[in-house]
Design an enzyme around this catalytic site. Structure first.
Site, PDB file in Angstrom:
ATOM      1  N   GLY A  69       0.813  -1.201   0.000  1.00 40.17           N
ATOM      2  CA  GLY A  69       0.000   0.000   0.000  1.00 40.17           C
ATOM      3  C   GLY A  69       0.848   1.252   0.000  1.00 40.17           C
ATOM      4  O   GLY A  69       0.506   2.254  -0.655  1.00 40.17           O
ATOM      5  N   ALA A 195      -3.784  -4.701   0.883  1.00 46.45           N
ATOM      6  CA  ALA A 195      -4.539  -5.932   1.113  1.00 46.45           C
ATOM      7  C   ALA A 195      -4.514  -6.406   2.558  1.00 46.45           C
ATOM      8  O   ALA A 195      -5.483  -7.001   3.036  1.00 46.45           O
ATOM      9  CB  ALA A 195      -4.013  -7.034   0.194  1.00 46.45           C
ATOM     10  N   CYS A 320       4.152   8.158  24.319  1.00 46.69           N
ATOM     11  CA  CYS A 320       4.873   7.378  25.324  1.00 46.69           C
ATOM     12  C   CYS A 320       5.327   6.024  24.785  1.00 46.69           C
ATOM     13  O   CYS A 320       6.114   5.341  25.420  1.00 46.69           O
ATOM     14  CB  CYS A 320       3.979   7.154  26.539  1.00 46.69           C
ATOM     15  SG  CYS A 320       3.277   8.645  27.242  1.00 46.69           S
TER      16      CYS A 320
END
Length: 459
Positions: A69, A195, A320
Site C-alpha cells: 500500500g 490488502a 509514550c
C-alpha cells in the site's frame, strides 16, 4: 488471546488462505508468456484484477497491483504530480493523512514543490471549505484519506472531490482503512489501498488511476502492470488479495452492524469505568470497528504491555510508546489528549464476550499503571500561593501532567500554575488536560531550557 489491532493488520481471511494455496499450484508461471502455464497464470491475474476493480468501482484497465500500500501511495502521488507538472508544483494534503502520504509530501517539498496541510476539527475531520481554501491555480494534486487509521473518523470524500473537480484538481484517496467495508463514494481520480488491511496477504497494494487523469510514473518502467508497477507480480498473493476483498465485502454490511454495536459499548463504558479518559474521533461518522481513547496520568507503553499481559493485543498513537517522544501527528492535529492512548480495532468475528472481558480488565490495568506512577487523589490542602512554577525538566509523558494535577490544588481559584517542561508532548497534553478538568490554558513561553506552560485554576 483476543487480537484487537486489525487496523494495523487484519488476520488472514480463510478465503485468502484457500486462494493462496490454490494459486501456488496454478499461478507460479510468468503471466506475460504465451505457453500453457503462462496463459493459466494470465487468466488468474485477469480474474483478480476484475474482482478488485469491481470492489474499487473502476475499470480493470485502470487498476494495477503494487508490492504494498505504501508503494501504491508513493507511486500515485509522484505520478500524479509529475503528470501535472505544467500546472504547478502545489500539493494539498490533510493534516491527518497516513505517514506514507506525508512522507511523499515531504519528498515533494524537498524537491522544490510546495505543500499545504488542511486542518481538522477536534473529531479529526476535514471540511470541503478547508480544501477549497488550500487549492490555487498551481495545485497539481490533492490527497485525502477515506477514513483515519488512528481514530476511525470517516472523511467527507465526496464533498472534497466536488471542490477539487470544480477547481480542475485530481483527488488521490488513500482507502486503506475503508475499502474492506465498501467502495469510496465521490469523484476521486486516484485511489490506493493495501490488502493486509482487509485480511489479504501482506505485500499487495492497489493503485487505481481513472482514465483521463494525467499520470507519469517516476521510475524505470517495464511492460508489466501498465508500466506503473514494474517487476514480476506476486501472483498467488494478488489472487488471494482479490479473493479476500470480494469475501469481506460480501460480509461487510452484517459485520459492520454487529461490530458497530460492540464499539458503541466500548465508547460508552470506557468513559464510565475509567476516570479521566477522553474518547476521541467522531462518534457517528466513523469506521464500524475502531475506537480510540486516551487516559490521563498513564504511561502509554506500560499500559499496552499490561494489556498484552492480560491477554489483549491493542495499539496506540501515544507518544509514550514512541522512541521519538513526540505525539501522534493525528492526535496533535486534533488537539486531543495523547498520553495513555489506546486504539481498539476489532477483527471480523469478535464476540461480545471478548469485548466484555476487555472492559472488565481495562479499569484495573489503568489503575495499576497510575499507581506505579504515584497517581492518587490530589491532597486536600489550603492554597499556598497565587502563582506556582513547577520544574518538570527531564520528566517524560505523562509525568509533567501528573505534576500539574498535584499542584493545581495548591493555588486559589484564579491562581496560576506554570509547568516548565522540555517534553514536546506537554504542548499537546497540558491544554488537553485543561479542557478535561475545566481549567484555563493561558499559553506557553520559551525559556532558556524548555518551555513554560501556564494554566489558570477555574474550579
Amino acid at each position: 488471546m483476543p487480537y484487537f489491532d486489525t487496523a494495523s493488520a487484519a488476520p488472514l481471511h480463510p478465503v485468502a488462505r484457500q486462494a493462496l494455496q490454490a494459486s501456488l499450484e496454478e499461478g507460479w508461471a510468468d503471466p506475460a508468456r504465451l505457453y500453457r502455464e503462462g496463459r493459466r497464470a494470465r487468466l488468474l491475474l485477469d480474474a483478480a484484477r476484475e474482482a478488485a476493480a469491481e470492489a474499487v468501482g473502476c475499470r480493470p484497465d485502470e487498476l494495477v497491483f503494487t508490492p504494498s500500500g505504501t508503494h501504491a501511495v508513493h507511486t500515485g502521488v509522484a505520478g500524479a504530480l509529475a503528470g501535472r507538472r505544467r500546472v504547478g508544483g502545489h500539493l494539498v494534503v490533510s493534516a491527518v493523512e497516513h505517514s506514507s502520504v506525508l512522507h511523499a509530501a515531504d519528498a515533494h517539498e524537498a524537491a522544490g514543490g510546495t505543500v499545504a496541510q488542511v486542518p481538522v476539527d477536534r473529531a479529526g475531520a476535514v471540511s470541503a471549505s478547508g480544501y477549497a481554501s488550500a487549492l490555487d491555480a498551481s495545485t497539481a494534486l490533492a490527497c485525502l484519506q477515506s477514513a483515519n487509521h488512528e481514530v476511525g473518523t470517516v472523511q467527507p470524500v465526496a464533498e472534497v472531490a466536488e471542490v477539487c473537480a470544480a477547481a480542475g484538481v485530481p483527488l488521490l484517496v488513500d482507502a486503506a482503512q475503508s475499502l474492506g467495508w465498501g467502495p469510496v463514494e465521490g469523484g476521486w481520480s486516484v485511489l490506493t489501498a493495501s490488502a493486509h488491511k482487509w485480511g489479504g496477504p501482506a505485500g499487495v497494494g492497489l493503485l487505481a488511476v481513472r482514465k483521463g487523469v494525467r499520470f507519469s510514473p517516476q521510475f524505470p518502467s517495464d511492460e508489466r502492470e501498465s508500466g506503473r508497477s514494474p517487476g514480476f507480480v506476486n501472483l498467488p498473493a494478488v489472487v488471494a488479495a482479490a479473493a479476500s476483498l470480494r469475501a469481506v465485502r460480501a460480509e461487510a454490511e452484517a459485520e459492520a452492524a454487529r461490530l458497530r454495536t460492540l464499539v458503541d459499548r466500548i465508547r460508552r463504558r470506557v468513559a464510565r469505568l475509567v476516570p479521566d479518559v477522553e474518547v476521541v474521533g467522531d462518534p457517528e461518522r466513523r469506521l464500524p470497528h475502531l475506537v480510540t481513547f486516551s487516559c490521563l496520568y498513564v504511561d502509554g507503553e506500560t499500559l499496552l504491555h499490561e494489556l498484552d499481559r492480560a491477554g489483549y493485543s491493542v495499539s496506540s498513537g501515544s507518544s509514550c510508546t514512541s522512541s521519538t517522544l513526540t505525539p501522534s501527528h493525528v492526535l496533535r492535529a486534533m488537539g486531543v489528549l495523547s498520553e495513555g492512548n489506546v486504539r481498539v480495532s476489532l477483527p471480523p468475528g469478535t464476540t461480545a464476550q471478548e469485548v466484555n472481558g476487555f472492559l472488565e480488565v481495562l479499569p484495573g490495568v489503568v489503575a495499576g499503571v497510575r499507581a506505579t506512577l504515584g497517581v492518587g487523589a490530589p491532597p486536600a490542602a489550603a492554597p499556598v500561593s497565587d502563582a506556582l512554577e513547577i520544574d518538570a525538566l527531564g520528566l517524560r509523558c505523562p509525568q509533567p501532567v501528573i505534576e500539574l494535577a498535584r499542584a493545581i490544588g495548591t493555588v486559589p481559584v484564579g491562581g496560576t500554575v506554570t509547568v516548565l517542561s522540555d517534553d514536546e508532548v506537554a504542548r499537546l497534553d497540558i491544554p488537553a488536560w485543561c479542557t478535561m478538568r475545566g481549567h484555563t490554558y493561558v499559553g506557553e513561553a520559551p525559556r532558556p531550557a524548555g518551555v513554560a506552560y501556564t494554566v489558570r485554576r477555574r474550579v
